[in-house]
Write a protein that holds these residues in place. Structure first.
Motif, mmCIF file in Angstrom:
data_model
loop_
_atom_site.group_PDB
_atom_site.id
_atom_site.type_symbol
_atom_site.label_atom_id
_atom_site.label_comp_id
_atom_site.label_asym_id
_atom_site.label_seq_id
_atom_site.Cartn_x
_atom_site.Cartn_y
_atom_site.Cartn_z
ATOM 1 N N VAL A 2 12.224 9.682 -4.198
ATOM 2 C CA VAL A 2 11.451 9.085 -5.289
ATOM 3 C C VAL A 2 10.281 10.007 -5.657
ATOM 4 O O VAL A 2 9.573 10.495 -4.778
ATOM 5 C CB VAL A 2 10.916 7.696 -4.871
ATOM 6 N N GLY A 41 7.350 0.439 6.405
ATOM 7 C CA GLY A 41 8.133 1.126 7.423
ATOM 8 C C GLY A 41 7.602 2.516 7.685
ATOM 9 O O GLY A 41 6.678 2.988 7.011
ATOM 10 N N LYS A 48 17.750 2.453 9.027
ATOM 11 C CA LYS A 48 17.921 1.770 7.735
ATOM 12 C C LYS A 48 19.283 1.072 7.678
ATOM 13 O O LYS A 48 19.394 -0.052 7.195
ATOM 14 C CB LYS A 48 17.815 2.797 6.596
ATOM 15 N N TYR A 68 16.165 7.981 11.215
ATOM 16 C CA TYR A 68 15.685 7.183 10.071
ATOM 17 C C TYR A 68 16.855 6.511 9.340
ATOM 18 O O TYR A 68 16.812 5.308 9.035
ATOM 19 C CB TYR A 68 14.904 8.118 9.149
ATOM 20 N N ASN A 111 -1.200 -2.437 5.818
ATOM 21 C CA ASN A 111 -1.470 -2.393 7.261
ATOM 22 C C ASN A 111 -2.750 -1.627 7.524
ATOM 23 O O ASN A 111 -3.763 -2.208 7.872
ATOM 24 C CB ASN A 111 -0.287 -1.788 8.015
ATOM 25 N N SER A 112 -2.745 -0.303 7.296
ATOM 26 C CA SER A 112 -3.955 0.484 7.607
ATOM 27 C C SER A 112 -4.767 0.840 6.364
ATOM 28 O O SER A 112 -5.947 1.132 6.458
ATOM 29 C CB SER A 112 -3.552 1.766 8.353
ATOM 30 N N ARG A 113 -4.121 0.843 5.188
ATOM 31 C CA ARG A 113 -4.840 1.241 3.964
ATOM 32 C C ARG A 113 -5.111 0.016 3.102
ATOM 33 O O ARG A 113 -4.236 -0.446 2.375
ATOM 34 C CB ARG A 113 -4.014 2.276 3.175
ATOM 35 N N THR A 147 8.469 5.983 7.039
ATOM 36 C CA THR A 147 9.375 6.553 6.040
ATOM 37 C C THR A 147 9.609 8.050 6.243
ATOM 38 O O THR A 147 10.203 8.700 5.397
ATOM 39 C CB THR A 147 8.799 6.308 4.626
ATOM 40 N N ASP A 187 0.277 -6.513 9.906
ATOM 41 C CA ASP A 187 0.882 -5.508 10.785
ATOM 42 C C ASP A 187 2.210 -6.093 11.254
ATOM 43 O O ASP A 187 2.232 -7.034 12.054
ATOM 44 C CB ASP A 187 -0.053 -5.211 11.965
ATOM 45 N N ALA A 188 3.288 -5.544 10.746
ATOM 46 C CA ALA A 188 4.609 -6.132 10.996
ATOM 47 C C ALA A 188 5.039 -6.038 12.456
ATOM 48 O O ALA A 188 5.906 -6.791 12.896
ATOM 49 C CB ALA A 188 5.645 -5.446 10.102
ATOM 50 N N SER A 229 0.815 -1.216 0.000
ATOM 51 C CA SER A 229 0.000 0.000 0.000
ATOM 52 C C SER A 229 0.851 1.270 0.000
ATOM 53 O O SER A 229 0.324 2.384 0.006
ATOM 54 C CB SER A 229 -0.919 0.002 1.235
ATOM 55 N N SER A 230 2.161 1.108 -0.004
ATOM 56 C CA SER A 230 3.045 2.285 -0.010
ATOM 57 C C SER A 230 2.999 2.966 -1.370
ATOM 58 O O SER A 230 2.487 2.397 -2.347
ATOM 59 C CB SER A 230 4.485 1.851 0.279
ATOM 60 N N PHE A 231 3.576 4.162 -1.449
ATOM 61 C CA PHE A 231 3.659 4.875 -2.734
ATOM 62 C C PHE A 231 4.386 4.014 -3.774
ATOM 63 O O PHE A 231 3.874 3.770 -4.875
ATOM 64 C CB PHE A 231 4.374 6.221 -2.513
ATOM 65 N N ILE A 232 5.553 3.517 -3.410
ATOM 66 C CA ILE A 232 6.322 2.707 -4.369
ATOM 67 C C ILE A 232 5.585 1.384 -4.636
ATOM 68 O O ILE A 232 5.497 0.923 -5.771
ATOM 69 C CB ILE A 232 7.759 2.461 -3.849
HETATM 70 N N1 NAP Z 1 9.547 7.484 -1.193
HETATM 71 C C1 NAP Z 1 10.841 7.826 -1.158
HETATM 72 O O1 NAP Z 1 11.240 8.930 -1.599
HETATM 73 C C2 NAP Z 1 11.851 6.870 -0.600
HETATM 74 C C3 NAP Z 1 13.213 7.224 -0.624
HETATM 75 C C4 NAP Z 1 14.144 6.338 -0.095
HETATM 76 C C5 NAP Z 1 13.730 5.123 0.427
HETATM 77 N N2 NAP Z 1 12.414 4.818 0.457
HETATM 78 C C6 NAP Z 1 12.008 3.532 1.061
HETATM 79 O O2 NAP Z 1 11.131 2.837 0.168
HETATM 80 C C7 NAP Z 1 10.116 2.163 0.916
HETATM 81 C C8 NAP Z 1 8.739 2.599 0.417
HETATM 82 O O3 NAP Z 1 8.633 4.007 0.567
HETATM 83 P P1 NAP Z 1 7.257 4.775 0.320
HETATM 84 O O4 NAP Z 1 7.546 6.226 0.377
HETATM 85 O O5 NAP Z 1 6.617 4.211 -0.901
HETATM 86 O O6 NAP Z 1 6.450 4.337 1.621
HETATM 87 P P2 NAP Z 1 5.069 4.937 2.207
HETATM 88 O O7 NAP Z 1 4.223 5.394 1.077
HETATM 89 O O8 NAP Z 1 5.394 5.888 3.307
HETATM 90 O O9 NAP Z 1 4.365 3.635 2.827
HETATM 91 C C9 NAP Z 1 4.800 3.009 4.007
HETATM 92 C C10 NAP Z 1 4.306 1.581 4.015
HETATM 93 O O10 NAP Z 1 4.569 1.003 5.292
HETATM 94 C C11 NAP Z 1 3.401 0.293 5.713
HETATM 95 N N3 NAP Z 1 3.362 0.179 7.159
HETATM 96 C C12 NAP Z 1 3.388 1.187 8.077
HETATM 97 N N4 NAP Z 1 3.295 0.660 9.321
HETATM 98 C C13 NAP Z 1 3.225 -0.691 9.178
HETATM 99 C C14 NAP Z 1 3.103 -1.784 10.074
HETATM 100 N N5 NAP Z 1 3.039 -1.612 11.403
HETATM 101 N N6 NAP Z 1 3.050 -3.033 9.572
HETATM 102 C C15 NAP Z 1 3.100 -3.253 8.240
HETATM 103 N N7 NAP Z 1 3.191 -2.267 7.328
HETATM 104 C C16 NAP Z 1 3.267 -0.997 7.800
HETATM 105 C C17 NAP Z 1 2.265 1.135 5.175
HETATM 106 O O11 NAP Z 1 1.061 0.386 5.180
HETATM 107 P P3 NAP Z 1 -0.386 1.151 5.334
HETATM 108 O O12 NAP Z 1 -0.272 2.412 4.539
HETATM 109 O O13 NAP Z 1 -1.356 0.166 4.753
HETATM 110 O O14 NAP Z 1 -0.593 1.385 6.776
HETATM 111 C C18 NAP Z 1 2.792 1.429 3.762
HETATM 112 O O15 NAP Z 1 2.566 0.319 2.920
HETATM 113 C C19 NAP Z 1 10.363 2.511 2.370
HETATM 114 O O16 NAP Z 1 11.087 1.470 2.978
HETATM 115 C C20 NAP Z 1 11.208 3.773 2.329
HETATM 116 O O17 NAP Z 1 12.053 3.897 3.447
HETATM 117 C C21 NAP Z 1 11.471 5.650 -0.046
#
Ligand code: NAP
Length: 287
Positions: A156, A66, A134, A130, A31-33, A68, A42-43, A11-14
């Motif tokens: 990203v 995670g 990581k 953070y 997890n929530s979405r 993020t 829920d990890a 459910s994350s952006f990526i």
């Molecule tokens: N976006 C960037 O610019 C960027 C840059 C560098 C690295 N990254 C890494 O790439 C990954 C994805 O990034 P993103 O920005 O796409 O993430 P994001 O949109 O912030 O989404 C976070 C994800 O973590 C899940 N989550 C949160 N709490 C949780 C729990 N207790 N148990 C299980 N799942 C849980 C959320 O699920 P729900 O929404 O369903 O609760 C969601 O799927 C991350 O590891 C981030 O550190 C991202």
């Protein structure tokens, strides 16, 4: 039967982009979405083995879940560590038992930002909670796993208005505001989300295990990126440059976290689009 890819944090952006590109080839968790076809996981509270009953259907797992947000991690270090370190390490141990290759998405924030143009050979020295979290997971993977890919991602960004990423956030501001204030002194390596997906898939297909930096081939400040976007749009709005330190952030941000991405660019089949090319796409998509 083609094996599937487990997306932890679908459910994350990526993750949402992996789902669009790979369709039924992925099994995503949320997890929530809630997401279509997604498994609730829920990890922090659940064990992966209680949620995934047939691990043999998977060829690999991509860990995207995670906290993020650097400030949220810093605000409650115990809570964020439980998710970003403890739960992820628990997941990795289960994946290892299942002999599943894993992909872990790390960040350019593992660096202190004093030099920039960091290659994979440079020892990280995170100054953000953070980044420390990581790095702890990266080290665990490197010491305990064989079939892994760690990609340290730059910031990203997407191309869909409303996706909350850097360029698309500015589109509305450019249309409606006379002056935009942005930080001019933090340099990073932006990367287009579709290029992240395709690069990860190429690495996985080639079983090119190891650590990679994935981002633009040079660093940019927010101010430079906004100037580029306005130039492409043919708009002229006043830009006021400020310092990233002017924002009320809990932890001071590293200043130049730009990464050297030469290693990943040498892998055949990997294509990281220049920002200008993606900006054309973003502008074309506008209503
Ligand atoms: N976006 C960037 O610019 C960027 C840059 C560098 C690295 N990254 C890494 O790439 C990954 C994805 O990034 P993103 O920005 O796409 O993430 P994001 O949109 O912030 O989404 C976070 C994800 O973590 C899940 N989550 C949160 N709490 C949780 C729990 N207790 N148990 C299980 N799942 C849980 C959320 O699920 P729900 O929404 O369903 O609760 C969601 O799927 C991350 O590891 C981030 O550190 C991202």
């Amino acid at each position: 039967m083609t094996k599937k890819i487990l997306i932890l944090g679908g459910s994350s952006f990526i993750g949402s982009h992996f789902r669009v590109i790979l369709g039924k080839r992925v099994v995503p968790t949320y997890n929530s979405r809630k997401i279509p076809g997604g498994l609730k996981f829920d990890a922090v509270k659940q064990n992966l083995a209680d949620v995934i009953k047939s691990p043999e259907i998977f060829e690999a797992a991509i860990i995207l879940l995670g906290d993020t947000h650097p400030d949220s991690c810093a605000k409650d270090k115990i809570r964020s560590r439980k998710l970003n370190v403890e739960s992820i390490i628990r997941i990795i141990k289960v994946l290892k038992k299942w002999q599943l290759p894993l992909i872990f998405t790390s960040t350019e924030f593992v660096f202190d930002g004093l030099k920039g143009n960091y290659s994979e050979r440079v020892n990280p020295n995170p100054i953000l909670t953070y980044g420390r979290q990581k790095l702890e997971v990266e080290k665990f993977i490197q010491e305990n796993c064989h079939s892994y890919i760690i990609v340290r991602l730059g910031k990203v960004y997407g191309s869909d208005e409303g996706d909350g990423t850097i360029f698309t956030n500015w589109l509305k501001q450019i249309r409606t505001e006379k002056n935009i204030t942005v930080a001019a002194d933090q340099v990073f390596s932006p990367v287009f989300v579709d290029d992240v997906i395709s690069a990860v898939l190429v690495l996985l297909e080639k079983k090119a295990w190891g650590l990679y930096h994935l981002g633009n081939d040079r660093g940019f400040s927010r101010r430079q990126l906004l100037e580029l976007l306005m130039q492409k749009m043919g708009k002229k709005i006043k830009i006021t440059g400020c310092s990233i330190d002017d924002f009320p952030l809990i932890e001071k941000r590293p200043k130049n976290v730009s990464m050297n991405t030469a290693k990943i660019r040498k892998v055949k089949g990997i294509h990281i689009r220049p920002i200008g090319e993606v900006l054309d796409l973003i502008i074309k998509k506008q209503p």
